[in-house]
Design an enzyme around this catalytic site. Structure first.
Site, PDB file in Angstrom:
ATOM      1  N   GLU A  74     107.320 -18.053 -42.056  1.00 20.39           N
ATOM      2  CA  GLU A  74     108.611 -17.684 -42.634  1.00 20.39           C
ATOM      3  C   GLU A  74     109.673 -18.738 -42.359  1.00 20.39           C
ATOM      4  OE1 GLU A  74     111.501 -13.842 -42.872  1.00 20.39           O
ATOM      5  OE2 GLU A  74     109.328 -13.670 -42.896  1.00 20.39           O
ATOM      6  N   GLU A 103      91.859 -16.319 -24.520  1.00 21.90           N
ATOM      7  CA  GLU A 103      93.026 -15.705 -23.882  1.00 21.90           C
ATOM      8  C   GLU A 103      92.889 -15.651 -22.361  1.00 21.90           C
ATOM      9  OE1 GLU A 103      92.122 -10.941 -24.135  1.00 21.90           O
ATOM     10  OE2 GLU A 103      93.332 -11.847 -25.690  1.00 21.90           O
TER      11      GLU A 103
END
Length: 192
Positions: A74, A103
């Site tokens: 965006e 992770e």
């Protein structure tokens, strides 16, 4: 923690289920507003670096990683932020390395940031609901060693990631409506 207000969701009629979930999310904007001062400080510090030509770097895994991808998309498409000054370092899915998920590896996070050669004008926004994801901690440590401004966005107080970063935005969202998931309250607060 479990949220007692959403116990037994699987036993509710759909209308009641949806209403209960909506109610459980209704205070998240207030949680975000409660961090107004530190969020403003983070924005002010980041803008100084970005105006000097620095890059905006993001790091996260799981839900925060996907949200960072969406935010980066965006920023370029909607707001015209230069794509060459924006990067997301996201842990790969556990399926790609089941014996040692990204992770769980501080080294992989550090390597991901290190590959970008961060500098003193750069800004790293490191996002982890628990504030203890090793990948994100490794990325933050590497960025800090390189002199980049580090900003943590976490959903618990006094987390290791908050301690590792120069600025910590703590969005204390409390228990999720569905135990074990951070996609709802924490994810919504992070996105906001």
């Amino acid at each position: 923690m479990r949220d007692p207000n959403t116990a037994g969701l699987d036993l509710l009629a759909f209308d009641s289920l949806v209403r209960r979930l909506e109610e459980s999310l209704s205070d998240v904007p207030q949680v975000v507003f409660s961090a107004h001062r530190v969020t403003t400080a983070a924005v002010e510090a980041a803008v100084k670096r970005l105006e000097s030509g620095g890059r905006l770097l993001y790091a996260g895994s799981g839900t925060p990683g996907w949200l960072l991808d969406a935010d980066a998309a965006e920023l370029t498409a909607t707001f015209g932020f230069p794509a060459d000054r924006l990067a997301v370092v996201r842990a790969g899915p556990a399926a790609t390395s089941p014996d040692s998920p990204d992770e769980d590896s501080a080294r992989r996070g550090a390597d991901g940031i290190g590959a970008l050669s961060p500098g003193a004008d750069d800004v790293l926004v490191a996002v982890a609901a628990s504030g203890s994801t090793r990948f994100t901690l490794g990325a933050a440590a590497a960025a800090a060693r390189a002199g980049a401004l580090t900003i943590a966005v976490v959903n618990v107080p006094e987390s290791p990631l908050a301690a590792a970063c120069e600025i910590a935005v703590e969005l204390r969202t409390g228990p999720e409506p569905v135990a074990g998931s951070t996609r709802m309250r924490a994810g919504l607060a992070q996105r906001l």
